[in-house]
Design a protein around this motif. Structure first.
Motif, PDB file in Angstrom:
ATOM      1  N   VAL A   1       1.328   5.755   2.562  1.00 19.27           N
ATOM      2  CA  VAL A   1       2.228   4.591   2.673  1.00 19.27           C
ATOM      3  C   VAL A   1       1.508   3.521   3.495  1.00 19.27           C
ATOM      4  O   VAL A   1       0.887   3.815   4.516  1.00 19.27           O
ATOM      5  CB  VAL A   1       3.613   4.980   3.252  1.00 19.27           C
ATOM      6  CG1 VAL A   1       3.508   5.785   4.516  1.00 19.27           C
ATOM      7  CG2 VAL A   1       4.494   3.758   3.479  1.00 19.27           C
ATOM      8  N   HIS A   2       1.566   2.302   2.974  1.00 15.95           N
ATOM      9  CA  HIS A   2       0.859   1.198   3.639  1.00 15.95           C
ATOM     10  C   HIS A   2       1.772  -0.019   3.691  1.00 15.95           C
ATOM     11  O   HIS A   2       2.387  -0.385   2.691  1.00 15.95           O
ATOM     12  CB  HIS A   2      -0.412   0.851   2.853  1.00 15.95           C
ATOM     13  CG  HIS A   2      -1.411   0.113   3.682  1.00 15.95           C
ATOM     14  ND1 HIS A   2      -2.580   0.681   4.139  1.00 15.95           N
ATOM     15  CD2 HIS A   2      -1.400  -1.146   4.171  1.00 15.95           C
ATOM     16  CE1 HIS A   2      -3.253  -0.198   4.857  1.00 15.95           C
ATOM     17  NE2 HIS A   2      -2.563  -1.320   4.891  1.00 15.95           N
TER      18      HIS A   2
ATOM     19  N   THR B   1      -3.917   6.260   1.924  1.00 10.48           N
ATOM     20  CA  THR B   1      -3.624   4.870   1.529  1.00 10.48           C
ATOM     21  C   THR B   1      -4.829   4.136   0.964  1.00 10.48           C
ATOM     22  O   THR B   1      -4.698   3.013   0.496  1.00 10.48           O
ATOM     23  CB  THR B   1      -3.075   4.044   2.708  1.00 10.48           C
ATOM     24  OG1 THR B   1      -4.063   4.019   3.715  1.00 10.48           O
ATOM     25  CG2 THR B   1      -1.804   4.632   3.235  1.00 10.48           C
TER      26      THR B   1
ATOM     27  N   CYS C   1      -2.719   2.241  -2.161  1.00  7.33           N
ATOM     28  CA  CYS C   1      -1.531   1.678  -1.491  1.00  7.33           C
ATOM     29  C   CYS C   1      -1.918   0.443  -0.687  1.00  7.33           C
ATOM     30  O   CYS C   1      -1.193  -0.559  -0.678  1.00  7.33           O
ATOM     31  CB  CYS C   1      -0.930   2.704  -0.523  1.00  7.33           C
ATOM     32  SG  CYS C   1      -0.041   4.022  -1.328  1.00  7.33           S
TER      33      CYS C   1
ATOM     34  N   ALA D   1       3.705  -0.320   0.201  1.00  8.88           N
ATOM     35  CA  ALA D   1       3.365   0.471  -0.988  1.00  8.88           C
ATOM     36  C   ALA D   1       3.319   1.933  -0.606  1.00  8.88           C
ATOM     37  O   ALA D   1       2.786   2.296   0.450  1.00  8.88           O
ATOM     38  CB  ALA D   1       2.007   0.037  -1.539  1.00  8.88           C
ATOM     39  N   VAL D   2       3.898   2.768  -1.459  1.00 10.17           N
ATOM     40  CA  VAL D   2       3.898   4.205  -1.188  1.00 10.17           C
ATOM     41  C   VAL D   2       3.464   4.941  -2.446  1.00 10.17           C
ATOM     42  O   VAL D   2       3.715   4.489  -3.560  1.00 10.17           O
ATOM     43  CB  VAL D   2       5.285   4.653  -0.641  1.00 10.17           C
ATOM     44  CG1 VAL D   2       6.400   4.219  -1.529  1.00 10.17           C
ATOM     45  CG2 VAL D   2       5.373   6.141  -0.417  1.00 10.17           C
ATOM     46  N   TRP D   3       2.769   6.052  -2.240  1.00  8.16           N
ATOM     47  CA  TRP D   3       2.286   6.838  -3.390  1.00  8.16           C
ATOM     48  C   TRP D   3       2.532   8.319  -3.154  1.00  8.16           C
ATOM     49  O   TRP D   3       2.123   8.870  -2.130  1.00  8.16           O
ATOM     50  CB  TRP D   3       0.783   6.609  -3.582  1.00  8.16           C
ATOM     51  CG  TRP D   3       0.152   7.468  -4.643  1.00  8.16           C
ATOM     52  CD1 TRP D   3       0.650   7.742  -5.876  1.00  8.16           C
ATOM     53  CD2 TRP D   3      -1.109   8.153  -4.558  1.00  8.16           C
ATOM     54  NE1 TRP D   3      -0.230   8.547  -6.580  1.00  8.16           N
ATOM     55  CE2 TRP D   3      -1.318   8.805  -5.776  1.00  8.16           C
ATOM     56  CE3 TRP D   3      -2.087   8.240  -3.559  1.00  8.16           C
ATOM     57  CZ2 TRP D   3      -2.459   9.568  -6.040  1.00  8.16           C
ATOM     58  CZ3 TRP D   3      -3.225   8.992  -3.819  1.00  8.16           C
ATOM     59  CH2 TRP D   3      -3.404   9.648  -5.051  1.00  8.16           C
TER      60      TRP D   3
ATOM     61  N   VAL E   1       6.052  -0.127  -4.985  1.00  2.78           N
ATOM     62  CA  VAL E   1       5.828  -1.220  -4.030  1.00  2.78           C
ATOM     63  C   VAL E   1       7.154  -1.927  -3.832  1.00  2.78           C
ATOM     64  O   VAL E   1       7.865  -2.201  -4.807  1.00  2.78           O
ATOM     65  CB  VAL E   1       4.813  -2.269  -4.530  1.00  2.78           C
ATOM     66  CG1 VAL E   1       4.341  -3.131  -3.367  1.00  2.78           C
ATOM     67  CG2 VAL E   1       3.632  -1.626  -5.197  1.00  2.78           C
TER      68      VAL E   1
ATOM     69  N   GLY F   1       3.551   5.581  -7.839  1.00  2.00           N
ATOM     70  CA  GLY F   1       3.511   4.478  -6.860  1.00  2.00           C
ATOM     71  C   GLY F   1       4.816   3.702  -6.863  1.00  2.00           C
ATOM     72  O   GLY F   1       5.505   3.629  -7.882  1.00  2.00           O
TER      73      GLY F   1
END
Ligand code: GLU
Length: 304
Positions: free
Chosen positions: A40-41, A55, A198, A273-275, A263, A261
């Protein structure tokens, strides 16, 4: 607001989370991803950024790319676009055919596959090299020149893209696809294959959190009124037939993709943004939604 602390806390809470999601396998290349990946960014409009986990690793952004193609088309066309698609949530799966048939080949919105295929068709009409233009745009807003398509993912999807071919053919029969179907599908499959991390996605989506301007230079990429509309569409249509649930639980405009993903942006504040590759039944990253729900709960910052 100490975002780094909040992200660490969320990740700690989720480390024991039992994730019943499943990786997307209908595009075989996507099923090769390590399901335990998680990152997560968050980028702030004030310039700081905050990260946890994987990330920097690139993944297939899939439907998130529809926000980029919509932006390009809105820059080119203006309101003429809305003669070829609507702006209503579909309440159906992203690759559903029956609503499109009933509604005479006019997609409900730009973020379901049929809508994105019309966007790809417009890019084919307007540009000599549409795939290059997509890359140029994404590299520009993320400020990362090495971002590229993933050939393997694009080919894998092309080989199994029966439903997308069906959607394109159905729309062609109604006159809503103007160009050669295989050319349009090729652009669509390539845009979906974009590989980004991310960190890169959060950076790219700052444009939508920052009234259409690049944070660093202030250059206007897309005018603020159009950004408001794109954000409204992300809010109402960005999560397949789970847009209501996302608004209810998270409360931010955003877009997900079957690569796992998501965003989301908070206008004027941040993009995040998370993945996490495992998806829930509606095709959204299960842990990704959990993460963003906790983010807006802990920060008290949803748009509502
Ligand atoms: N390329 C994928 C498809 O067309 C995108 C799906 C998604 O991420 O929603 O099926």
């Amino acid at each position: 607001m100490d975002y780094t602390k909040i992200l660490n806390k969320i990740s700690e809470e989720l480390s024991n989370f039992s994730n019943s999601g499943k990786i997307a396998s209908y595009i075989p290349e996507l099923s090769k991803v390590d399901p335990s990946k998680y990152g997560v960014h968050l980028y702030c409009t004030l310039g700081s950024h905050h990260a946890y986990g994987d990330t920097k690793e690139r993944f297939s952004i899939q439907s998130i790319s529809k926000v980029f193609s919509l932006t390009l088309v809105m820059k080119l066309l203006g309101d003429a676009l809305w003669e070829r698609m609507d702006v209503e949530p579909s309440g159906n799966a992203y690759n559903s055919l029956f609503q499109l048939e009933r509604e005479n080949g006019i997609p409900r919105n730009p973020f379901i596959n049929s809508g994105a295929l019309v966007l790809a068709d417009i890019l084919v009409s307007e540009y000599e090299k549409p795939k290059d233009e997509i890359l140029k745009f994404v590299r520009n807003i993320s400020e990362v020149t090495s971002i590229d398509f993933d050939e393997k993912v694009a080919h894998s999807e092309k080989q199994h893209g029966y439903r997308n071919a069906a959607l394109a053919n159905l729309m062609k029969s109604f006159g809503n696809i103007k160009n050669d179907i295989s050319t349009v599908l090729d652009v669509y499959f390539y845009q979906c294959s974009l590989a980004m991390s991310c960190e890169e996605l959060a950076k790219a989506f700052m444009v939508y959190a920052n009234q259409g301007k690049l944070l660093k230079t202030g250059e206007e990429i897309v005018n603020p009124i159009k950004v408001q509309r794109i954000n409204a569409l992300m809010q109402t249509c960005g999560f397949y037939d789970e847009a209501g649930e996302f608004a209810f639980r998270v409360g931010l405009p955003g877009k997900s993709g079957v690569g796992g993903g998501i965003v989301a942006i908070h206008p004027e504040k941040y993009s995040a943004a998370v993945w996490s590759p495992k998806l829930n039944e509606r095709g959204n990253s299960l842990l990704g939604m959990e993460t963003l729900e906790r983010l807006t709960t802990k920060t008290g910052l949803s748009i509502f």
